[in-house]
Design a protein around this motif. Structure first.
Motif, PDB file in Angstrom:
ATOM      1  N   ASN A  93       0.797  -1.228   0.000  1.00 42.07           N
ATOM      2  CA  ASN A  93       0.000   0.000   0.000  1.00 42.07           C
ATOM      3  C   ASN A  93       0.830   1.280   0.000  1.00 42.07           C
ATOM      4  O   ASN A  93       0.291   2.377   0.059  1.00 42.07           O
ATOM      5  N   ARG A  94       2.162   1.157  -0.086  1.00 46.47           N
ATOM      6  CA  ARG A  94       3.030   2.339  -0.124  1.00 46.47           C
ATOM      7  C   ARG A  94       3.746   2.402  -1.457  1.00 46.47           C
ATOM      8  O   ARG A  94       4.132   1.383  -2.027  1.00 46.47           O
ATOM      9  N   TRP A  95       3.940   3.623  -1.954  1.00 42.11           N
ATOM     10  CA  TRP A  95       4.578   3.835  -3.241  1.00 42.11           C
ATOM     11  C   TRP A  95       6.047   4.211  -3.058  1.00 42.11           C
ATOM     12  O   TRP A  95       6.382   5.039  -2.216  1.00 42.11           O
ATOM     13  N   HIS A  96       6.906   3.610  -3.897  1.00 40.94           N
ATOM     14  CA  HIS A  96       8.336   3.876  -3.849  1.00 40.94           C
ATOM     15  C   HIS A  96       8.831   4.169  -5.260  1.00 40.94           C
ATOM     16  O   HIS A  96       8.447   3.501  -6.221  1.00 40.94           O
ATOM     17  N   GLU A  97       9.699   5.129  -5.379  1.00 39.36           N
ATOM     18  CA  GLU A  97      10.268   5.498  -6.671  1.00 39.36           C
ATOM     19  C   GLU A  97      11.552   4.711  -6.922  1.00 39.36           C
ATOM     20  O   GLU A  97      12.409   4.590  -6.030  1.00 39.36           O
ATOM     21  N   GLN A  98      11.689   4.186  -8.148  1.00 41.26           N
ATOM     22  CA  GLN A  98      12.877   3.439  -8.538  1.00 41.26           C
ATOM     23  C   GLN A  98      13.314   3.871  -9.930  1.00 41.26           C
ATOM     24  O   GLN A  98      12.480   4.223 -10.768  1.00 41.26           O
ATOM     25  N   VAL A  99      14.601   3.826 -10.173  1.00 39.26           N
ATOM     26  CA  VAL A  99      15.141   4.053 -11.505  1.00 39.26           C
ATOM     27  C   VAL A  99      15.076   2.752 -12.288  1.00 39.26           C
ATOM     28  O   VAL A  99      15.506   1.705 -11.803  1.00 39.26           O
ATOM     29  N   VAL A 100      14.530   2.814 -13.489  1.00 36.58           N
ATOM     30  CA  VAL A 100      14.490   1.653 -14.370  1.00 36.58           C
ATOM     31  C   VAL A 100      15.725   1.635 -15.260  1.00 36.58           C
ATOM     32  O   VAL A 100      16.406   0.623 -15.386  1.00 36.58           O
ATOM     33  N   SER A 101      16.009   2.790 -15.897  1.00 34.25           N
ATOM     34  CA  SER A 101      17.138   2.881 -16.823  1.00 34.25           C
ATOM     35  C   SER A 101      17.345   4.333 -17.202  1.00 34.25           C
ATOM     36  O   SER A 101      16.656   5.229 -16.705  1.00 34.25           O
ATOM     37  N   GLY A 102      18.263   4.569 -18.130  1.00 33.95           N
ATOM     38  CA  GLY A 102      18.349   5.867 -18.772  1.00 33.95           C
ATOM     39  C   GLY A 102      17.193   6.028 -19.740  1.00 33.95           C
ATOM     40  O   GLY A 102      16.216   5.261 -19.715  1.00 33.95           O
ATOM     41  N   TRP A 103      17.305   7.026 -20.621  1.00 32.28           N
ATOM     42  CA  TRP A 103      16.238   7.279 -21.596  1.00 32.28           C
ATOM     43  C   TRP A 103      15.869   5.988 -22.318  1.00 32.28           C
ATOM     44  O   TRP A 103      16.725   5.253 -22.795  1.00 32.28           O
ATOM     45  N   ALA A 104      14.565   5.720 -22.412  1.00 36.65           N
ATOM     46  CA  ALA A 104      14.133   4.436 -22.957  1.00 36.65           C
ATOM     47  C   ALA A 104      12.939   4.553 -23.879  1.00 36.65           C
ATOM     48  O   ALA A 104      12.262   3.578 -24.136  1.00 36.65           O
ATOM     49  N   GLY A 105      12.623   5.730 -24.385  1.00 41.96           N
ATOM     50  CA  GLY A 105      11.428   5.882 -25.197  1.00 41.96           C
ATOM     51  C   GLY A 105      10.215   6.183 -24.335  1.00 41.96           C
ATOM     52  O   GLY A 105      10.248   6.062 -23.108  1.00 41.96           O
ATOM     53  N   GLN A 106       9.118   6.564 -24.967  1.00 42.35           N
ATOM     54  CA  GLN A 106       7.927   6.986 -24.231  1.00 42.35           C
ATOM     55  C   GLN A 106       7.093   5.772 -23.828  1.00 42.35           C
ATOM     56  O   GLN A 106       6.595   5.041 -24.680  1.00 42.35           O
ATOM     57  N   PRO A 107       6.909   5.544 -22.517  1.00 45.54           N
ATOM     58  CA  PRO A 107       6.245   4.322 -22.051  1.00 45.54           C
ATOM     59  C   PRO A 107       4.740   4.332 -22.292  1.00 45.54           C
ATOM     60  O   PRO A 107       4.037   5.284 -21.954  1.00 45.54           O
ATOM     61  N   VAL A 108       4.255   3.252 -22.883  1.00 45.34           N
ATOM     62  CA  VAL A 108       2.823   2.985 -23.025  1.00 45.34           C
ATOM     63  C   VAL A 108       2.638   1.502 -22.734  1.00 45.34           C
ATOM     64  O   VAL A 108       3.270   0.655 -23.376  1.00 45.34           O
ATOM     65  N   VAL A 109       1.784   1.166 -21.780  1.00 43.45           N
ATOM     66  CA  VAL A 109       1.572  -0.223 -21.402  1.00 43.45           C
ATOM     67  C   VAL A 109       0.411  -0.795 -22.214  1.00 43.45           C
ATOM     68  O   VAL A 109      -0.634  -0.158 -22.353  1.00 43.45           O
TER      69      VAL A 109
END
Length: 293
Positions: A93-109
């Motif tokens: 129930n808590r949100w945490h920020e994480q780095v995924v990578s450097g620039w990787a394009g515009q995310p769309v799921v």
């Protein structure tokens, strides 16, 4: 395309791949509840998670996963000296920020949550998590795609960056017997004006969102919508109006997987785009434009 955004696009097309791991930041957000603990908006757009997601720096192209437990975006500025791909994850129930990578394009799921589209690249989800970055093959491998959005049936809608041709068309490609057809340009209802960018297709393909500079707009790039008629044709482009669109640059609209909210970007800074924020608004702004018949 202004200075900061152009630099990010350039980085996208020069980086061939990014690492697949996630690296935790030293500082985590202690946010609880849905929507990163934010109170949902009404029919007037507001910045999403001000001071947390939307800051005085550059935040761009937010996307939730279908389970609403991950929120992906691009950041630049402050502790992020270069454009960085980050995720907010909800755990216990808590949100945490994480780095995924450097620039990787515009995310769309994708609607089923199994693919994280990054322009002409993508990552696939398994029980072990996201795969390494992969690149689309033919007929997309030679196209300079900035943003690609997929419908539930797998049809792709996308733009193609070309700084020499600001009127380049938005295209689509259907998956037929497991193979994607040669991309086709959408009709003049959609492909009119300049800077035609960042399409988002509804999962059922009942509407398409995109941004462009068109006659009669509010100044800079505006967000438009077209609804699909029962015969499969696309209706006229409708401006989302003066609550969403202003004299500033608005772009990269999408609707959350639960259909409740419209997310988009707005330039809050100078023409160097050093301060771009993510806004959200009740998706009723779309329903109010939907043809009644």
């Amino acid at each position: 395309m202004k200075k900061r955004f152009t630099a990010s696009v350039a980085a996208f097309f020069t980086v061939l791949a990014v690492g697949g791991g996630s690296h935790a930041q030293d500082e985590f957000s202690a946010l609880e509840g849905p929507w990163l603990g934010q109170t949902p908006p009404g029919l007037t757009p507001i910045p999403f998670a001000p001071g947390i997601v939307s800051t005085e720096h550059w935040e761009y192209s937010g996307a939730f996963t279908p389970d609403m437990k991950e929120f992906y975006l691009l950041r630049n500025g402050g502790k992020y000296e270069d454009a960085t791909f980050v995720v907010y994850k909800q755990e216990n129930n808590r949100w945490h920020e994480q780095v995924v990578s450097g620039w990787a394009g515009q995310p769309v799921v994708s609607p089923d949550g199994k693919t994280l589209h990054l322009g002409r690249r993508y990552r696939e989800r398994s029980e072990a998590g996201w795969s390494e970055v992969k690149t689309l093959g033919a007929p997309f491998k030679d196209l300079r795609i900035m943003r690609l959005s997929a419908s539930a049936s797998g049809t792709y809608y996308f733009d193609t960056f070309d700084k020499e041709n600001p009127g380049f068309p938005l295209r689509y490609s259907r998956r037929i017997d497991g193979t994607y057809e040669e991309p086709k340009a959408l009709g003049p209802e959609i492909n009119s004006g300049t800077q035609l960018n960042h399409p988002f297709i509804a999962p059922d393909e009942s509407y398409l969102l995109w941004d462009a500079k068109r006659e009669g707009g509010y100044g800079d790039s505006d967000i438009y919508i077209s609804f699909r008629a029962p015969d499969g044709s696309w209706g006229e482009a409708l401006n989302l109006g003066d609550k969403v669109n202003t004299g500033a640059w608005e772009a990269s609209a999408s609707v959350t997987p639960d259909g409740k909210y419209l997310f988009f970007n707005r330039n809050m800074g100078s023409d160097k785009y050093e301060n771009v924020d993510i806004f959200w608004v009740d998706a009723q702004v779309i329903e109010k434009l939907r043809p009644k018949n």
